[in-house]
Design a protein around this motif. Structure first.
Motif, PDB file in Angstrom:
ATOM      1  N   SER A  88      21.955  18.639 -25.340  1.00 38.46           N
ATOM      2  CA  SER A  88      22.972  17.579 -25.286  1.00 38.46           C
ATOM      3  C   SER A  88      22.349  16.249 -24.888  1.00 38.46           C
ATOM      4  O   SER A  88      21.571  16.182 -23.938  1.00 38.46           O
ATOM      5  N   GLY A  89      22.710  15.213 -25.622  1.00 35.16           N
ATOM      6  CA  GLY A  89      22.251  13.867 -25.300  1.00 35.16           C
ATOM      7  C   GLY A  89      20.845  13.532 -25.734  1.00 35.16           C
ATOM      8  O   GLY A  89      20.299  12.504 -25.349  1.00 35.16           O
ATOM      9  N   LEU A  94      29.422  16.924 -20.597  1.00 32.11           N
ATOM     10  CA  LEU A  94      28.778  15.824 -21.304  1.00 32.11           C
ATOM     11  C   LEU A  94      27.685  15.287 -20.388  1.00 32.11           C
ATOM     12  O   LEU A  94      27.866  15.263 -19.159  1.00 32.11           O
ATOM     13  N   PRO A  95      26.546  14.859 -20.946  1.00 27.89           N
ATOM     14  CA  PRO A  95      25.455  14.384 -20.095  1.00 27.89           C
ATOM     15  C   PRO A  95      25.867  13.315 -19.083  1.00 27.89           C
ATOM     16  O   PRO A  95      25.494  13.406 -17.906  1.00 27.89           O
ATOM     17  N   ASP A  96      26.652  12.318 -19.502  1.00 28.28           N
ATOM     18  CA  ASP A  96      27.072  11.260 -18.573  1.00 28.28           C
ATOM     19  C   ASP A  96      27.946  11.808 -17.443  1.00 28.28           C
ATOM     20  O   ASP A  96      27.841  11.358 -16.298  1.00 28.28           O
ATOM     21  N   ASP A  97      28.808  12.776 -17.754  1.00 31.58           N
ATOM     22  CA  ASP A  97      29.683  13.352 -16.731  1.00 31.58           C
ATOM     23  C   ASP A  97      28.889  14.144 -15.691  1.00 31.58           C
ATOM     24  O   ASP A  97      29.168  14.074 -14.494  1.00 31.58           O
ATOM     25  N   TRP A  98      27.895  14.895 -16.149  1.00 27.10           N
ATOM     26  CA  TRP A  98      27.051  15.673 -15.225  1.00 27.10           C
ATOM     27  C   TRP A  98      26.219  14.726 -14.349  1.00 27.10           C
ATOM     28  O   TRP A  98      26.153  14.881 -13.136  1.00 27.10           O
ATOM     29  N   ALA A  99      25.612  13.730 -14.971  1.00 29.66           N
ATOM     30  CA  ALA A  99      24.783  12.767 -14.234  1.00 29.66           C
ATOM     31  C   ALA A  99      25.600  12.033 -13.173  1.00 29.66           C
ATOM     32  O   ALA A  99      25.104  11.771 -12.074  1.00 29.66           O
ATOM     33  N   GLU A 100      26.837  11.731 -13.485  1.00 27.54           N
ATOM     34  CA  GLU A 100      27.710  11.016 -12.549  1.00 27.54           C
ATOM     35  C   GLU A 100      27.849  11.765 -11.226  1.00 27.54           C
ATOM     36  O   GLU A 100      27.931  11.156 -10.165  1.00 27.54           O
ATOM     37  N   LEU A 101      27.840  13.085 -11.269  1.00 25.39           N
ATOM     38  CA  LEU A 101      27.964  13.885 -10.045  1.00 25.39           C
ATOM     39  C   LEU A 101      26.785  13.657  -9.096  1.00 25.39           C
ATOM     40  O   LEU A 101      26.912  13.810  -7.883  1.00 25.39           O
ATOM     41  N   TRP A 147      17.884  17.935 -18.266  1.00 29.00           N
ATOM     42  CA  TRP A 147      18.947  18.836 -18.729  1.00 29.00           C
ATOM     43  C   TRP A 147      20.310  18.411 -18.197  1.00 29.00           C
ATOM     44  O   TRP A 147      20.419  17.616 -17.285  1.00 29.00           O
ATOM     45  N   THR A 148      21.328  19.013 -18.821  1.00 29.32           N
ATOM     46  CA  THR A 148      22.730  18.867 -18.433  1.00 29.32           C
ATOM     47  C   THR A 148      23.277  20.275 -18.208  1.00 29.32           C
ATOM     48  O   THR A 148      22.819  21.224 -18.847  1.00 29.32           O
ATOM     49  N   GLN A 149      24.251  20.408 -17.337  1.00 26.48           N
ATOM     50  CA  GLN A 149      24.925  21.693 -17.165  1.00 26.48           C
ATOM     51  C   GLN A 149      25.702  22.020 -18.434  1.00 26.48           C
ATOM     52  O   GLN A 149      26.400  21.154 -18.974  1.00 26.48           O
ATOM     53  N   LYS A 150      25.566  23.250 -18.956  1.00 29.87           N
ATOM     54  CA  LYS A 150      26.317  23.666 -20.151  1.00 29.87           C
ATOM     55  C   LYS A 150      27.800  23.444 -19.922  1.00 29.87           C
ATOM     56  O   LYS A 150      28.335  23.732 -18.860  1.00 29.87           O
ATOM     57  N   GLY A 151      28.454  22.883 -20.944  1.00 29.07           N
ATOM     58  CA  GLY A 151      29.881  22.613 -20.871  1.00 29.07           C
ATOM     59  C   GLY A 151      30.216  21.213 -20.385  1.00 29.07           C
ATOM     60  O   GLY A 151      31.384  20.839 -20.375  1.00 29.07           O
ATOM     61  N   PHE A 172      32.561  20.960  -8.576  1.00 30.13           N
ATOM     62  CA  PHE A 172      31.830  21.951  -9.372  1.00 30.13           C
ATOM     63  C   PHE A 172      31.519  23.131  -8.467  1.00 30.13           C
ATOM     64  O   PHE A 172      31.161  22.956  -7.302  1.00 30.13           O
ATOM     65  N   ASN A 173      31.647  24.355  -9.012  1.00 31.73           N
ATOM     66  CA  ASN A 173      31.320  25.568  -8.271  1.00 31.73           C
ATOM     67  C   ASN A 173      30.960  26.643  -9.286  1.00 31.73           C
ATOM     68  O   ASN A 173      31.828  27.316  -9.822  1.00 31.73           O
ATOM     69  N   ASP A 174      29.651  26.775  -9.555  1.00 37.39           N
ATOM     70  CA  ASP A 174      29.229  27.724 -10.583  1.00 37.39           C
ATOM     71  C   ASP A 174      27.710  27.885 -10.547  1.00 37.39           C
ATOM     72  O   ASP A 174      27.015  27.176  -9.824  1.00 37.39           O
ATOM     73  N   TYR A 175      27.230  28.791 -11.378  1.00 36.31           N
ATOM     74  CA  TYR A 175      25.798  28.973 -11.555  1.00 36.31           C
ATOM     75  C   TYR A 175      25.294  27.930 -12.548  1.00 36.31           C
ATOM     76  O   TYR A 175      26.008  27.545 -13.478  1.00 36.31           O
TER      77      TYR A 175
END
Length: 117
Positions: free
Chosen positions: A63-64, A91-98, A85-89, A53-56
């Motif tokens: 979501s979720g 899925l909550p599980d995918d963001w949390a996994e990071l 919260w989750t990063q826009k774009g 990931f590389n973004d603001y």
């Protein structure tokens, strides 16, 4: 301010859910704790050096969303955790996994300076 360290989901009594955070390399406790917030810039790198990931940060609080058991509170959930919260774009599980994978590191640039939690 730019900070490098390990990503994790921080939870403490009174937070009412997991907060995405970074622990500065070589600094333990609250002195090295940085909360990731809207407008911060974050680079997430795997243990193999792959950029994940590389973004603001653009916060998505919808979501979720689920109602908490035995409560009227409605809050996002990911990977079995109540989160803020989750990063826009994502899925909550995918963001949390990071953040749950303990080998991912982050390079965090705080927007408008650093604020101690």
């Amino acid at each position: 301010m730019v900070v490098e360290g390990k990503l994790f989901g921080w939870f403490e009594t009174g937070l009412e859910g997991t907060v995405w955070a970074l622990q500065r390399e070589g600094t333990s406790g609250y002195d090295g704790l940085y909360i990731i917030e809207e407008g911060d810039h974050l680079v997430i790198t795997s243990s193999t050096g792959r950029e994940l990931f590389n973004d603001y940060i653009a916060v998505d609080t919808e979501s979720g969303k689920m109602q908490r058991p035995f409560s009227q509170m409605i809050q996002p959930q990911a990977k079995g955790l109540w989160i803020h919260w989750t990063q826009k774009g994502f899925l909550p599980d995918d963001w949390a996994e990071l953040f749950i994978i303990e080998t991912n590191s982050g390079l965090l640039t705080k927007r408008g300076g650093w604020v101690r939690p």
